[in-house]
Design a protein around this motif. Structure first.
Motif, short mmCIF file in Angstrom:
data_model
loop_
_atom_site.label_atom_id
_atom_site.label_comp_id
_atom_site.label_asym_id
_atom_site.label_seq_id
_atom_site.Cartn_x
_atom_site.Cartn_y
_atom_site.Cartn_z
N VAL A 1 -5.03 5.60 1.97
CA VAL A 1 -4.48 4.75 0.91
C VAL A 1 -4.61 5.46 -0.44
CG1 VAL A 1 -4.74 2.53 -0.28
CG2 VAL A 1 -5.07 2.67 2.21
N CYS B 1 -3.02 0.43 -3.86
CA CYS B 1 -2.91 -0.85 -3.17
C CYS B 1 -2.82 -1.95 -4.21
CB CYS B 1 -4.14 -1.06 -2.27
SG CYS B 1 -4.13 -2.63 -1.40
N ILE C 1 0.84 -1.19 0.00
CA ILE C 1 0.00 0.00 0.00
C ILE C 1 0.88 1.24 0.00
CG2 ILE C 1 -1.64 1.34 1.41
CD1 ILE C 1 -1.54 -2.30 2.02
#
Length: 158
Positions: free
Chosen positions: A146, A149, A98
Motif C-alpha cells: 500500500v 489509502c 488504496i
C-alpha cells in the motif's frame, strides 16, 4: 490548489477494520490495450499489505507483471436512505480506495502463510489442512504494498 478535507473520513483503525472484514475487493490494473481492467477478488489484509490469490496465468496477472501499479477498492453498503425525491436518495456506507504496487509472491513460506490466512477468512472449517503441491504450484499469490489509502463513510445523518 489546496485539497479540501473530506467531511466523513474513516480513521486508520476504521479503514483497517473494513479491510479485515469485507469479503470482496475490486482490483484495477492497467490492461495491455491501455484501458483499466477491474476484477473482483477475495483478499486478506495483513502486515499492512493486501494479498489475493488466483491462477498463475491470466489477464490480471499479466497486467501486474507488466506494470505493478494498481488501485484496490472496497465498500460496505449498510443501507439505502430513500426519499420522496429520487435525487435525494442516498446510501449509508464505508469505503476505502488504496493505491499500491502489486507483485507476485515468490517465497513458498509467505505464499503458504497467505493461503492459510485466506482459508481462515473464507473457509475456516478447512484450517490446518495441507495443500496439494500441484495446486500450490498452479496458484499465484499477489501482494499489494500500500502506498496510499483513503477511507470515507456516510453516516446517514448529517
Amino acid at each position: 490548489m489546496q485539497a479540501r478535507m473530506k467531511k466523513y473520513q474513516l480513521t486508520r483503525n476504521q479503514t483497517e477494520n473494513l479491510l479485515k472484514t469485507e469479503p470482496v475487493g475490486r482490483l484495477a490494473t492497467l490492461g495491455e490495450d491501455g484501458f483499466p481492467y477491474i476484477t473482483p477478488v477475495h483478499f486478506v489484509y495483513m502486515g499492512g499489505c493486501i494479498y489475493f490469490h488466483g491462477l498463475a496465468a491470466g489477464s490480471k496477472l499479466a497486467n501486474i507483471q507488466k506494470d505493478g501499479r494498481v488501485c484496490f477498492e472496497i465498500e460496505r453498503l449498510e443501507s439505502l436512505l430513500h426519499d420522496a425525491n429520487p435525487c435525494d436518495t442516498n446510501t449509508v456506507y464505508q469505503s476505502a480506495i488504496i493505491m499500491g504496487r502489486a507483485e507476485v509472491v515468490e517465497g513458498l513460506e509467505e505464499k503458504k502463510g497467505v493461503l492459510d490466512a485466506i482459508v481462515a477468512k473464507y473457509t475456516p472449517q478447512h484450517r490446518g489442512r495441507e495443500y496439494p503441491e500441484n495446486m500450490v504450484k498452479m496458484t499465484a499469490v499477489v501482494r499489494i504494498a500500500v502506498t496510499s489509502c483513503t477511507g470515507k463513510y456516510y453516516p446517514g445523518t448529517a
